[in-house]
Design a protein around this motif. Structure first.
Motif, mmCIF file in Angstrom:
data_model
loop_
_atom_site.group_PDB
_atom_site.id
_atom_site.type_symbol
_atom_site.label_atom_id
_atom_site.label_comp_id
_atom_site.label_asym_id
_atom_site.label_seq_id
_atom_site.Cartn_x
_atom_site.Cartn_y
_atom_site.Cartn_z
ATOM 1 N N ALA A 1 0.835 -1.199 0.000
ATOM 2 C CA ALA A 1 0.000 0.000 0.000
ATOM 3 C C ALA A 1 0.872 1.252 0.000
ATOM 4 N N ALA A 2 1.940 1.225 0.789
ATOM 5 C CA ALA A 2 2.851 2.361 0.827
ATOM 6 C C ALA A 2 3.634 2.492 -0.473
ATOM 7 N N PHE A 3 4.121 1.364 -0.999
ATOM 8 C CA PHE A 3 4.927 1.421 -2.219
ATOM 9 C C PHE A 3 4.083 1.871 -3.414
ATOM 10 N N VAL A 4 2.889 1.301 -3.552
ATOM 11 C CA VAL A 4 1.993 1.704 -4.641
ATOM 12 C C VAL A 4 1.574 3.156 -4.456
ATOM 13 N N GLY A 5 1.316 3.554 -3.202
ATOM 14 C CA GLY A 5 0.985 4.951 -2.939
ATOM 15 C C GLY A 5 2.119 5.885 -3.316
ATOM 16 N N TRP A 6 3.364 5.424 -3.145
ATOM 17 C CA TRP A 6 4.532 6.247 -3.511
ATOM 18 C C TRP A 6 4.554 6.521 -5.005
ATOM 19 N N TYR A 7 4.446 5.485 -5.831
ATOM 20 C CA TYR A 7 4.556 5.753 -7.266
ATOM 21 C C TYR A 7 3.264 6.302 -7.859
#
Length: 432
Positions: free
Chosen positions: A120-126
């Motif tokens: 969730a954090a990684f997808v939210g980052w990009y």
């Protein structure tokens, strides 16, 4: 007149609003409340930026949002600006459509080391979510491990592996593209505790990995069951396994990145001196019921980045019954307590597709119709407006969002549909 508040402006929220319009006609007012100044939830910040055709569903939600009896109330957070109990007092029905934006933890030693990131954090980052824009994933060639055997794992691996030119037409945010351009994560290992026949990867997403410019998928033929066993699979899974068989049959590639499918493997701990350096993996086997069990055999996979794609949880809200085990609001077919409902992932957990939320929204509105009877005299949006004005909340309307949208489109790099604002203050400043 029925007054309905929907908390969350993603697919579940807008499908619920659409259902309320169809059920009650002009005798309903729906306020869609979101903590961000921008609508559409995971369509904006969860769907992969190179899957623009999926994001096009937001046009349907826009048609609902522009009607007289539905409005967007952005930049208003439940708990900060208004409580659940206040909303229940103001509205005939309050529907929680908050999704499941929190990562399930890996729950193994070392999962708190720098370099371990939830999907969730990684997808939210990009994708430019304000909560995750400051993430700095390690892309220094030390290897990446992606834990999970679903489409999110494929999205993460694909984004890590793509060359700059392959992002043409996507709305990946600039800070992520710049970091991905500056270096790559090295080989990418996708860990799955069960085998090829148990994957939750769809054929289209899996097939995309076989067409990347600088990365080649690798499958060990020994992990594949006999080909005749594929006949018993559901058609979609069978197509996905066919892709895996194709990958297994390809000759060794000279592309600089390998995407290695490591089946029958589960992480048992993460090690490193101050940051991730390796993942210790246990080999598994399937028992008679098809569940993975450890064999005791372990080995190390070098990695400076670990992205966990093992599922999501709905964050609790003060005053709302919560099911800790399932990671969602405690409910009976969507009913939580009188006047309070849950829909979408907040109701059932993170399962199904975007389209699954449409029948879910209609089912919740049927329950609201059963539980409410005409005009209760509650103030609805007039009461909310008075309360928010008293508290000095800076409300963003859908018209405001259209101006933010236009500003994002205007600042897009060549070939991209938009360049998203990744800070709330910049979104607010773009309203004109």
């Amino acid at each position: 007149m029925r007054h309905i508040a929907v908390i969350g402006s993603g697919p579940a929220g807008y499908y619920t609003a659409e259902a309320a319009q169809k059920a009650f006609g002009d005798q309903v007012r729906v306020d869609i409340i979101d903590k961000l100044p921008v609508p559409f939830g995971l369509i904006r910040t969860g769907v992969a930026p190179d899957h623009q055709s999926i994001k096009a569903v937001s046009r349907r939600y826009e048609a609902t949002a522009l009607t007289e009896n539905v409005r967007f109330v952005g930049n208003v957070a439940v708990g900060r600006d208004v409580s659940i109990h206040e909303l229940i007092d103001l509205y005939d029905a309050v529907v929680l459509a908050t999704g499941a934006p929190a990562d399930r933890p890996l729950g193994i030693p070392g999962d708190d080391l720098p370099g371990v990131i939830g999907s969730a954090a990684f997808v939210g980052w990009y994708n430019g979510h304000p909560d995750h824009a400051g993430l700095a994933p390690a892309l220094d060639g030390g290897g990446a491990v992606v834990v999970g055997n679903g489409n999110v794992a494929l999205d993460v691996a694909r984004i890590l592996a793509k060359a700059e030119a392959e992002f043409a037409g996507s709305d990946i945010v600039g800070h992520a593209l710049d970091r991905l351009k500056a270096g790559h994560a090295g080989d990418i290992t996708i860990l799955g505790r069960r085998g090829p026949h148990q994957i939750a990867m769809t054929p289209k997403e899996l097939g995309e990995l076989g067409e990347l410019q600088r990365a080649a998928p690798v499958v060990d033929p020994a992990d594949l069951p006999p080909v005749e066993a594929d006949a018993a699979l559901e058609p979609g899974v069978r197509k996905s396994v066919t892709h895996l068989r194709d990958f297994a049959g390809r000759p060794a590639s000279d592309k600089p990145i390998r995407i290695v499918f490591d089946f029958f493997a589960r992480p048992v701990r993460i090690e490193g001196d101050g940051r991730v350096e390796r993942v210790i993996v246990e080999r598994t086997e399937l028992d008679a019921a098809g569940n993975a069990r450890g064999t005791g055999e372990t080995y190390a996979v070098p990695a400076h980045l670990v992205v966990s794609c093992i599922g999501y949880r709905t964050p609790p809200i003060e005053g709302v019954p919560y099911d800790e085990k399932l990671g969602r609001f405690a409910n009976e077919d969507g009913r939580i307590v009188p006047g309070l409902y849950a829909v979408g992932w907040a109701r059932r957990g993170p399962t199904g597709t975007i389209g699954t939320n449409r029948p879910d929204g209609f089912a919740i509105v049927d329950k609201i119709a059963e539980d409410t009877h005409g005009d209760s005299g509650k103030p609805g949006r007039a009461g909310l407006d008075a309360l928010l004005a008293e508290r000095g909340a800076e409300v963003v309307t859908f018209r405001d969002w259209q101006r933010i949208d236009a500003a994002e489109v205007a600042r897009a790099r060549i070939g991209s549909p938009r360049e998203k604002f990744v800070a709330v203050e910049d979104m607010l400043g773009a309203r004109g």
